[in-house]
Design an enzyme around this catalytic site. Structure first.
Site, PDB file in Angstrom:
ATOM      1  N   GLU A 287      -0.181  -1.551  -7.723  1.00 11.10           N
ATOM      2  CA  GLU A 287      -1.389  -1.461  -7.189  1.00 11.10           C
ATOM      3  C   GLU A 287      -1.427  -0.629  -5.834  1.00 11.10           C
ATOM      4  O   GLU A 287      -1.893  -1.295  -4.833  1.00 11.10           O
ATOM      5  CB  GLU A 287      -1.848  -3.056  -6.981  1.00 11.10           C
ATOM      6  CG  GLU A 287      -1.767  -4.163  -8.038  1.00 11.10           C
ATOM      7  CD  GLU A 287      -1.722  -5.484  -7.743  1.00 11.10           C
ATOM      8  OE1 GLU A 287      -1.631  -5.702  -6.457  1.00 11.10           O
ATOM      9  OE2 GLU A 287      -1.449  -6.299  -8.463  1.00 11.10           O
ATOM     10  N   GLY A 289      -2.922   1.605  -3.297  1.00  9.31           N
ATOM     11  CA  GLY A 289      -4.190   2.199  -2.509  1.00  9.31           C
ATOM     12  C   GLY A 289      -3.989   3.308  -1.718  1.00  9.31           C
ATOM     13  O   GLY A 289      -4.088   4.495  -1.982  1.00  9.31           O
ATOM     14  N   ARG A 290      -3.470   2.951  -0.506  1.00  8.73           N
ATOM     15  CA  ARG A 290      -3.211   3.893   0.458  1.00  8.73           C
ATOM     16  C   ARG A 290      -2.226   5.039   0.081  1.00  8.73           C
ATOM     17  O   ARG A 290      -2.509   6.303   0.369  1.00  8.73           O
ATOM     18  CB  ARG A 290      -2.279   3.294   1.587  1.00  8.73           C
ATOM     19  CG  ARG A 290      -2.157   4.157   2.936  1.00  8.73           C
ATOM     20  CD  ARG A 290      -1.266   3.484   3.910  1.00  8.73           C
ATOM     21  NE  ARG A 290      -1.233   2.216   4.151  1.00  8.73           N
ATOM     22  CZ  ARG A 290      -1.913   1.452   4.965  1.00  8.73           C
ATOM     23  NH1 ARG A 290      -2.562   2.061   6.085  1.00  8.73           N
ATOM     24  NH2 ARG A 290      -2.110  -0.004   5.080  1.00  8.73           N
ATOM     25  N   ARG A 326      -9.031   1.940  12.277  1.00  8.96           N
ATOM     26  CA  ARG A 326      -7.648   1.648  12.287  1.00  8.96           C
ATOM     27  C   ARG A 326      -6.896   1.796  13.515  1.00  8.96           C
ATOM     28  O   ARG A 326      -6.049   0.885  13.985  1.00  8.96           O
ATOM     29  CB  ARG A 326      -6.933   2.227  11.195  1.00  8.96           C
ATOM     30  CG  ARG A 326      -7.396   2.275   9.899  1.00  8.96           C
ATOM     31  CD  ARG A 326      -6.603   2.890   8.477  1.00  8.96           C
ATOM     32  NE  ARG A 326      -5.166   2.124   8.497  1.00  8.96           N
ATOM     33  CZ  ARG A 326      -4.151   2.405   9.225  1.00  8.96           C
ATOM     34  NH1 ARG A 326      -4.319   3.597   9.916  1.00  8.96           N
ATOM     35  NH2 ARG A 326      -3.056   1.792   9.078  1.00  8.96           N
ATOM     36  N   TYR A 330      -5.063  -1.615  14.443  1.00  8.01           N
ATOM     37  CA  TYR A 330      -3.827  -1.866  14.279  1.00  8.01           C
ATOM     38  C   TYR A 330      -2.969  -0.864  15.020  1.00  8.01           C
ATOM     39  O   TYR A 330      -1.818  -0.898  14.921  1.00  8.01           O
ATOM     40  CB  TYR A 330      -3.403  -1.276  12.857  1.00  8.01           C
ATOM     41  CG  TYR A 330      -4.226  -1.870  11.697  1.00  8.01           C
ATOM     42  CD1 TYR A 330      -4.190  -3.351  11.282  1.00  8.01           C
ATOM     43  CD2 TYR A 330      -5.189  -1.241  11.025  1.00  8.01           C
ATOM     44  CE1 TYR A 330      -4.897  -3.641  10.173  1.00  8.01           C
ATOM     45  CE2 TYR A 330      -6.017  -1.789  10.055  1.00  8.01           C
ATOM     46  CZ  TYR A 330      -5.868  -2.917   9.702  1.00  8.01           C
ATOM     47  OH  TYR A 330      -6.726  -3.470   8.678  1.00  8.01           O
ATOM     48  N   CYS A 356     -19.059   1.178  23.428  1.00  8.15           N
ATOM     49  CA  CYS A 356     -19.052   0.811  24.474  1.00  8.15           C
ATOM     50  C   CYS A 356     -17.688  -0.446  24.584  1.00  8.15           C
ATOM     51  O   CYS A 356     -18.003  -1.744  24.800  1.00  8.15           O
ATOM     52  CB  CYS A 356     -20.410  -0.185  25.197  1.00  8.15           C
ATOM     53  SG  CYS A 356     -21.491   1.063  25.327  1.00  8.15           S
TER      54      CYS A 356
HETATM   55  N1  LLP Z   1      -2.344  -5.187  -3.878  1.00  6.20           N
HETATM   56  C1  LLP Z   1      -2.858  -6.218  -2.962  1.00  6.20           C
HETATM   57  C2  LLP Z   1      -2.850  -7.763  -3.681  1.00  6.20           C
HETATM   58  C3  LLP Z   1      -3.204  -6.274  -1.579  1.00  6.20           C
HETATM   59  O1  LLP Z   1      -3.481  -7.123  -0.939  1.00  6.20           O
HETATM   60  C4  LLP Z   1      -3.138  -4.685  -1.150  1.00  6.20           C
HETATM   61  C5  LLP Z   1      -3.583  -4.466   0.122  1.00  6.20           C
HETATM   62  C6  LLP Z   1      -2.951  -3.550  -2.022  1.00  6.20           C
HETATM   63  C7  LLP Z   1      -2.676  -3.923  -3.537  1.00  6.20           C
HETATM   64  C8  LLP Z   1      -2.845  -2.209  -1.671  1.00  6.20           C
HETATM   65  O2  LLP Z   1      -2.104  -1.869  -0.626  1.00  6.20           O
HETATM   66  P1  LLP Z   1      -1.639  -0.726  -0.381  1.00  6.20           P
HETATM   67  O3  LLP Z   1      -1.147   0.067  -1.561  1.00  6.20           O
HETATM   68  O4  LLP Z   1      -3.000   0.316   0.254  1.00  6.20           O
HETATM   69  O5  LLP Z   1      -0.686  -0.626   0.944  1.00  6.20           O
HETATM   70  N2  LLP Z   1      -6.657  -2.490   6.339  1.00  6.20           N
HETATM   71  C9  LLP Z   1      -5.084  -2.131   6.257  1.00  6.20           C
HETATM   72  C10 LLP Z   1      -4.651  -2.390   5.117  1.00  6.20           C
HETATM   73  C11 LLP Z   1      -4.675  -3.712   4.254  1.00  6.20           C
HETATM   74  C12 LLP Z   1      -4.079  -3.890   2.927  1.00  6.20           C
HETATM   75  C13 LLP Z   1      -4.633  -5.082   2.383  1.00  6.20           C
HETATM   76  N3  LLP Z   1      -4.196  -5.249   0.924  1.00  6.20           N
HETATM   77  C14 LLP Z   1      -4.902  -0.896   7.119  1.00  6.20           C
HETATM   78  O6  LLP Z   1      -5.700  -0.068   7.282  1.00  6.20           O
HETATM   79  O7  LLP Z   1      -3.597  -0.664   7.197  1.00  6.20           O
END
Ligand code: LLP
Length: 434
Positions: A287, A289-290, A326, A330, A356
């Site tokens: 899964e 994303g990033r 971000r 973070y 601000c």
């Molecule tokens: N699967 C599950 C169950 C997740 O909770 C997440 C991300 C992903 C897949 C995808 O993760 P990735 O491959 O994108 O790392 N807003 C934060 C990141 C939050 C991630 C939440 N869960 C940031 O900007 O670093």
């Protein structure tokens, strides 16, 4: 590999000069490269080729309809966490039957909607959730496909706010308890046990925690697979990207330089996890994303002022923490480079937004060229958790989003009009105007 580079001193996204996008569409502006999205997806897909697998793109990282359509056309499924995300996938032309639904707080309405659209699987995060899904499935006369999210209690060695796989976190069901939960679930008549899932955290740049988690959970997955006739084992997402440097030659060295610095690549990830999965007889899901969307996006911002105080140079830009949270949230690093390349000395600079709050800052004391008001800056690696986390804080409108494909560029989300920010608000009748 990504498709942002300087040609003749001008920054390009694929074959489009970024400055032409700025002139036409203004700033702040998100710019996505379709080629980069595609390349990252395909590279990961190829690395997992030795085993039957599916990639479910994590919609939360970038949910623009054009990005989702790109993913669907590549054969991706989707990892969703809300009814809204499922409706987005459908609106983008994606197939709900390729969706896995994660999250600790799925509501009754969300479960009913997802069941009615025949999603592939609910990734269940608690025992009360199992019972709720069973009850709703009974009402709809359906069998709900489920997987239990295993919390393997392994530290992902990433930022605390995005670590999910230890017993300190709200996610999943403790490793030791999982088998009993499957036994319980198998007695609920309206559930169909379809898989096992885990996800230990996000932005992991080392393969070690993945390997540890897979080594720990794979034998359990094998046992559950045989006992309950499961179809899949999902390893979750979390594959990290390189935030610095954002630009290198833009060719294959992008990957080789990662490998040389011991930063996870699709190949090193696959080499670490696949040996534990070969004998499993389960389809492997991931899964990401990033990894797919992160390096594929820029946030472009115009410099409003250069402010010199005693010992500091503040570069005040028109993007802010409401556009990209971000760095503020973070303390994350994003490369920042001018759209017109500079030669000459570097000066320590803080790039800050107009909001601000002192936290509205994209970088502190970063060596940057001597910049001038009116120039545009590119904030790199903003394709994941960028626009999706934007807000209207300070009543600032949401940025526009552009997708580039070769020589072509299209607005894939128009800039929000200011009046749209408050168009759903109402003043109660008793508050007469004085
Ligand atoms: N699967 C599950 C169950 C997740 O909770 C997440 C991300 C992903 C897949 C995808 O993760 P990735 O491959 O994108 O790392 N807003 C934060 C990141 C939050 C991630 C939440 N869960 C940031 O900007 O670093």
């Amino acid at each position: 590999m990504h498709d942002f580079r300087y040609i003749g001193g001008r920054l390009y996204c694929e074959q489009v000069p970024v400055e032409t996008l700025v002139r036409k569409h203004g700033t702040p502006l998100y710019v996505y490269s379709q080629a980069t999205l595609t390349e990252h997806f395909k590279r990961l897909d190829a690395a997992l080729d030795p085993l039957p697998h599916s990639i479910c793109f994590a919609v939360k990282s970038n949910s623009n309809l054009a990005v989702l359509r790109t993913m669907a056309n590549l054969g991706s499924g989707f990892d969703i966490v809300s009814e809204g995300e499922l409706r987005r996938v459908i609106a983008a032309g994606g197939d709900p039957r390729t969706c896995v639904f994660a999250g600790v707080g799925k509501s009754e309405d969300e479960i009913s909607f997802a069941l009615s659209r025949d999603i592939y699987c609910f990734n269940v995060e608690s025992e009360p959730e199992l019972e709720r899904i069973d009850r709703i499935a009974a009402r709809l006369r359906k069998k709900a496909p489920i997987a239990v999210r295993v919390n393997p209690n392994i530290d992902a060695l990433t930022h605390a706010k995005i670590t999910t796989g230890t017993y300190e976190n709200k996610f999943g069901i403790a490793f030791e308890r999982v088998e009993q939960v499957y036994v319980r679930a198998s007695r609920l008549k309206h559930l169909r046990l379809r898989g096992v899932q885990m996800h230990i955290g996000s932005q992991l740049t080392e393969v070690k925690p993945f390997e540890q988690a897979v080594a720990k959970v794979a034998p359990l997955a094998a046992r559950l697979g045989r006992r309950f006739g499961l179809e899949f084992f999902s390893l979750g997402g979390g594959l990290g990207i390189v935030y610095r440097p954002a630009l290198d030659s833009g060719d294959a060295s992008w990957w080789t330089s990662r490998a040389a610095r011991n930063i996870l690549t699709p190949e090193s990830y696959a080499a670490a996890v696949l040996p534990h999965l070969r004998s499993l007889d389960l389809r492997i899901l991931i899964e990401p994303g990033r990894f797919v969307s992160g390096n594929a996006g820029l946030l472009i911002s115009r410099i409003e002022y250069i402010k010199q105080t005693g010992r500091k140079t503040f570069v005040i830009v028109d993007a802010a923490m409401n556009d990209l949270i971000r760095p503020a949230f973070y303390d994350s690093f994003h490369e920042i480079l001018p759209v017109h390349q500079h030669n000459g000395p570097l000066v320590p600079s803080d790039v800050v937004g107009p909001i601000c709050e002192s936290g509205d800052c994209f970088c502190k004391d970063r060596p940057l060229p001597r910049l001038k008001a009116g120039e545009s800056l590119a904030i790199f690696s903003a394709g994941a958790y960028g626009f999706v986390m934007a807000s209207n804080y300070n009543s600032r409108g949401l940025a526009a989003e552009i997708m580039v494909h070769g020589r072509r560029a299209a607005v894939v989300n128009r800039r929000q009009k200011l009046s749209e920010i408050w168009e759903r608000e109402q003043i109660p009748a008793w508050l007469k105007k004085r």
